[in-house]
Design a protein around this motif. Structure first.
Motif, PDB file in Angstrom:
ATOM      1  N   PHE A  56       0.812  -1.210   0.000  1.00 34.43           N
ATOM      2  CA  PHE A  56       0.000   0.000   0.000  1.00 34.43           C
ATOM      3  C   PHE A  56       0.851   1.269   0.000  1.00 34.43           C
ATOM      4  O   PHE A  56       0.554   2.216  -0.722  1.00 34.43           O
ATOM      5  CB  PHE A  56      -0.951  -0.015   1.203  1.00 34.43           C
ATOM      6  N   ASP A  57       1.930   1.267   0.796  1.00 30.95           N
ATOM      7  CA  ASP A  57       2.792   2.451   0.862  1.00 30.95           C
ATOM      8  C   ASP A  57       3.452   2.755  -0.483  1.00 30.95           C
ATOM      9  O   ASP A  57       3.609   3.898  -0.860  1.00 30.95           O
ATOM     10  CB  ASP A  57       3.875   2.267   1.934  1.00 30.95           C
ATOM     11  N   GLN A  58       3.843   1.672  -1.182  1.00 23.82           N
ATOM     12  CA  GLN A  58       4.459   1.858  -2.502  1.00 23.82           C
ATOM     13  C   GLN A  58       3.468   2.394  -3.520  1.00 23.82           C
ATOM     14  O   GLN A  58       3.821   3.142  -4.423  1.00 23.82           O
ATOM     15  CB  GLN A  58       4.960   0.524  -3.061  1.00 23.82           C
ATOM     16  N   VAL A  59       2.211   1.957  -3.398  1.00 25.28           N
ATOM     17  CA  VAL A  59       1.217   2.308  -4.410  1.00 25.28           C
ATOM     18  C   VAL A  59       0.573   3.658  -4.118  1.00 25.28           C
ATOM     19  O   VAL A  59       0.078   4.324  -5.025  1.00 25.28           O
ATOM     20  CB  VAL A  59       0.105   1.230  -4.484  1.00 25.28           C
ATOM     21  N   GLN A  60       0.626   4.062  -2.857  1.00 26.53           N
ATOM     22  CA  GLN A  60      -0.148   5.240  -2.454  1.00 26.53           C
ATOM     23  C   GLN A  60       0.026   6.482  -3.344  1.00 26.53           C
ATOM     24  O   GLN A  60      -0.965   7.121  -3.682  1.00 26.53           O
ATOM     25  CB  GLN A  60       0.141   5.598  -0.998  1.00 26.53           C
ATOM     26  N   PRO A  61       1.287   6.809  -3.749  1.00 26.67           N
ATOM     27  CA  PRO A  61       1.433   8.009  -4.581  1.00 26.67           C
ATOM     28  C   PRO A  61       0.669   7.924  -5.904  1.00 26.67           C
ATOM     29  O   PRO A  61       0.320   8.963  -6.473  1.00 26.67           O
ATOM     30  CB  PRO A  61       2.944   8.097  -4.840  1.00 26.67           C
ATOM     31  N   ILE A  62       0.436   6.697  -6.423  1.00 27.75           N
ATOM     32  CA  ILE A  62      -0.275   6.596  -7.706  1.00 27.75           C
ATOM     33  C   ILE A  62      -1.602   5.854  -7.548  1.00 27.75           C
ATOM     34  O   ILE A  62      -2.163   5.346  -8.513  1.00 27.75           O
ATOM     35  CB  ILE A  62       0.580   5.876  -8.770  1.00 27.75           C
ATOM     36  N   LEU A  63      -2.110   5.791  -6.301  1.00 31.16           N
ATOM     37  CA  LEU A  63      -3.282   4.957  -6.037  1.00 31.16           C
ATOM     38  C   LEU A  63      -4.473   5.286  -6.935  1.00 31.16           C
ATOM     39  O   LEU A  63      -5.026   4.419  -7.604  1.00 31.16           O
ATOM     40  CB  LEU A  63      -3.684   5.074  -4.565  1.00 31.16           C
TER      41      LEU A  63
END
Lengths: 230, 117
Positions: free
Chosen positions: B78-85
């Motif tokens: 989730f942390d990795q994806v958050q900027p492009i969620l």
């Protein structure tokens, strides 16, 4: 308590199956495509793990044994395919052209959207294999230089979308022929679309199984070309 | 006993396709080899469908269960994806609809044309 769970080999698989069966039961009581048992299970289990502070790794120690069955289950798609092979022989032109158009339009769409939303190259190639089955998608994502963990999640979300909305999309856009419905579900949302297609009917299921294999191979061929576009 | 034997056949084919995957080193995943092997065995009459169907259909029905753990893995990335969620969700949403509609419409169009002939 935590110690007990951390060392348990069966906690994860039991939790997965228990929550899934409860979710399936709920959908039986309140039949709505929005109550997708897989989607509900994922949300509920994430909530349980977050609330109890159990780490994913400990859950997956047991749950991974269920994940291993993706490959043999995907292979079993040959059974509905064999049963409905006469439909393939009679309509092979329509079937191959439809899957090819689906695969290409998907890749073009991902390129266009990634470009407009200014994705990095790594993120762009991560999403290229999102419509194919995990077994193929993980390897392809790695090969293209993507993040295969994000690819798997994108594949699962695509599959859930296909099984929640696929039938409805076909109705809205007046896609009528059982062969077309099966091809649409399988090409867009792989084996999870196929398990929905099998619920609709045997022709739909067989055509969907077929599209999983063919669209997977076509995506392997074309994704490499599309990866170079950005 | 019968269903156990069926599971044995299915796992045997899965193992065989894994071996093929490692030997041939083509970018074709093991499950595609397995699907082709099982299909060829059924089509040639080497394997009667009754010899595999009970367990095979069970695995097909249970398919979503096998995807729960990979889905729950979302909490890890989730942390990795958050900027492009949001972008990622929009991309998944739109492209899934596009592929469904294009595939279905092209198939419908050609099938109807061939019927008219």
């Amino acid at each position: 308590m935590n110690e007990l769970l951390l060392n348990s080999m069966f906690f994860g698989s039991f939790l997965s199956l228990g929550v899934y069966l409860a979710a399936a039961r709920l959908r039986q009581r309140f039949p709505s495509p929005l109550l997708n048992p897989l989607m509900l299970s994922i949300i509920v289990i994430i909530a349980i793990l977050k609330l109890t502070g159990i780490e994913y790794e400990h859950y997956d120690r047991g749950a991974k044994y269920l994940t291993y069955f993706i490959t043999p289950a995907t292979i079993c798609l040959a059974i509905p395919l064999y049963r409905q092979f006469h439909h393939l022989k009679k309509n092979y032109r329509a079937i191959l052209l439809a899957i090819l158009s689906g695969v290409l339009s998907g890749l073009i769409c991902i390129f266009g959207l990634a470009y407009v939303m200014s994705f990095s190259k790594e993120h762009y190639v991560t999403f290229l294999p999102k419509s194919i089955t995990t077994a193929i998608g993980i390897d392809l994502s790695k090969e293209l230089g993507g993040n295969s963990t994000i690819t798997v999640t994108a594949i699962v979300l695509t599959g859930i979308m296909g099984s929640v909305m696929g039938e409805w999309i076909c109705k809205v856009f007046k896609i009528k022929h059982p062969i077309s419905v099966g091809l649409a579900l399988g090409t867009a949302s792989h084996v999870l679309g196929t398990s929905k297609a099998l619920e609709i009917g045997e022709i739909e299921g067989a055509m969907s199984s077929l599209s999983v294999a063919i669209s997977g191979i076509m995506t392997i061929v074309f994704a490499g070309l599309f990866a170079r576009l950005m | 006993m019968d269903k156990l034997k069926q599971l044995g056949i299915i796992l045997g084919i899965t193992f065989g396709s894994e071996v093929l995957y490692r030997l041939l080193k083509l970018p074709v995943p093991a499950s595609v080899y397995g699907l082709l092997i099982l299909f060829a065995a059924l089509q040639s009459g080497l394997l009667k469908p009754e010899k595999i169907e009970a367990t095979g259909n069970f695995l097909l029905v249970a398919m979503p269960v096998f995807f729960i753990a990979p889905g729950v893995n979302l909490m890890n990335i989730f942390d990795q994806v958050q900027p492009i969620l949001w972008q990622a969700l929009v991309l998944i949403f739109i492209s899934t609809i596009v592929v469904t509609v294009i595939t279905g419409k092209v198939a419908d169009f050609i099938l109807r044309k061939e019927l008219d002939k």
